[in-house]
Design an enzyme around this catalytic site. Structure first.
Site, short mmCIF file in Angstrom:
data_model
loop_
_atom_site.label_atom_id
_atom_site.label_comp_id
_atom_site.label_asym_id
_atom_site.label_seq_id
_atom_site.Cartn_x
_atom_site.Cartn_y
_atom_site.Cartn_z
N GLU A 27 64.97 89.42 69.45
CA GLU A 27 64.50 89.58 70.98
C GLU A 27 63.80 90.72 70.96
O GLU A 27 63.13 91.21 70.26
CB GLU A 27 66.08 89.88 71.46
CG GLU A 27 66.56 91.28 70.72
CD GLU A 27 67.92 91.66 71.26
OE1 GLU A 27 68.01 92.66 72.08
OE2 GLU A 27 68.97 90.83 70.95
N HIS B 102 68.51 98.68 72.01
CA HIS B 102 69.80 97.56 71.77
C HIS B 102 70.26 97.85 70.33
O HIS B 102 69.63 96.94 69.39
CB HIS B 102 69.46 96.39 72.28
CG HIS B 102 70.63 95.29 72.37
ND1 HIS B 102 70.46 93.95 72.12
CD2 HIS B 102 72.08 95.52 72.03
CE1 HIS B 102 71.62 93.32 71.97
NE2 HIS B 102 72.70 94.12 71.91
#
EC number: 3.1.21.-
Length: 314
Positions: A113, A164
């Site tokens: 990602e 994240h």
């Protein structure tokens, strides 16, 4: 690079009108200056792809969420086609100027990602950026650091450090985030740093005891502005403070106005099922005041004060 300043038009009122019509409130407004805030947000957009954006309800809600923010840090942008964010910006740009900055695809496995900054280019600009050099492979998705201008003389710039975490390594990654902060300061000598993102810093991923022992909790100067216990998840069955914002620096502290989650299902009257099509997380956000002391000539200020006296003594 010039910074945008809240505009202000000063005009000396007619003395007779001033004696009858002026009260103290306008004077206070003049002295304090504008109250507009600069909003910085972080949002785990839950596997954001071009296909997801083709659903009209998803696109419309995302645009409304993004339009609230002067800088938005998106996580879980998983599309490798390079078309997802430009497609999103086409919808956003209908009324304002936006630009974006993204990392490469990050991750240890086939699942990868990006971090994506979407920002109001009429209010802020990117001064510099870099991908943190994670030589020891501590982070599953190493921070993509960016240095932005701010429309404030008190705080002309701020550094954003998004992260994240992966749930199985939350404690290790969050402790390593302190090293990222030190690296940022060594590079740019800027102590005004905001660390933000889906830290997975609660519930099964991180106990309260381990949370309290983190370096970013024990080192001086770091302020966790999203309170422990604040639910940042959409599902009614969960109550976890996964998403966080940590603020460091005197300038950030001086201008800190508010910090909160944004309950978009409530704001946009969505059912849980409808909201989960967008994300299973709420965005988190921090507001920095743009107010700066106004430069009012002393003789104008004296005249205004004198003009107020009769109305106050009547």
């Amino acid at each position: 690079m010039p910074f945008g300043q809240p505009g202000f038009l000063w005009r000396v009122p007619d003395a007779h009108i001033a004696m009858r019509g002026l009260v103290m409130a306008p004077l206070l407004i003049l002295l304090v200056g504008g109250t507009e805030a600069f909003r910085i947000c972080a949002f785990n957009a839950h596997r954001l792809t071009l296909a997801k954006l083709t659903k009209e309800s998803v696109m419309d809600t995302l645009v409304q969420i993004l339009a609230r923010c002067d800088i938005m840090v998106l996580q879980e942008v998983v599309d490798s086609s390079q078309n997802t964010v430009p497609f999103l910006l086409q919808k956003l740009k209908s009324s304002r100027s936006y630009s974006f900055l993204n990392s490469s695809l990050l991750g240890r496995s086939t699942y990868k990602e990006k971090y994506v900054y979407i920002y109001r280019s009429d209010k802020t600009q990117v001064l510099n950026f870099y991908q943190y050099n994670d030589t020891d492979d501590i982070f599953a998705r190493e921070p993509f650091v960016a240095h932005f201008t701010l429309p404030s003389k008190t705080l002309p710039s701020v550094v954003l450090v998004p992260l994240h975490t992966t749930p199985k390594d939350v404690e290790k990654e969050l402790n390593a985030l302190y090293d990222v902060f030190l690296d940022v300061y060594q590079r740019w000598q800027n102590e005004n740093v905001i660390l933000l993102g889906d830290f997975n810093a609660d519930c099964a991923s991180l106990t309260k005891k381990r949370l309290k022992s983190l370096l970013l909790r024990t080192k001086a100067g770091f302020h966790w502005v999203i309170p422990d216990g604040e639910d940042t998840t959409v599902r009614a069955s969960t109550n976890c403070t996964y998403d966080r914002i940590v603020v460091h620096g005197q300038g950030c502290q001086m201008l800190l106005k508010a910090a909160a989650t944004f309950d978009f299902p409530k704001r946009f009257q969505l059912t849980e099922e409808e909201a989960l099509r967008i994300s299973d997380h709420y965005p988190v956000e921090v507001e920095l005041s743009q107010a700066t002391p106004l430069s009012i000539p002393p003789h104008y200020l004296a005249a205004l004060l004198l003009s107020l006296l009769p109305s106050q003594l009547d």
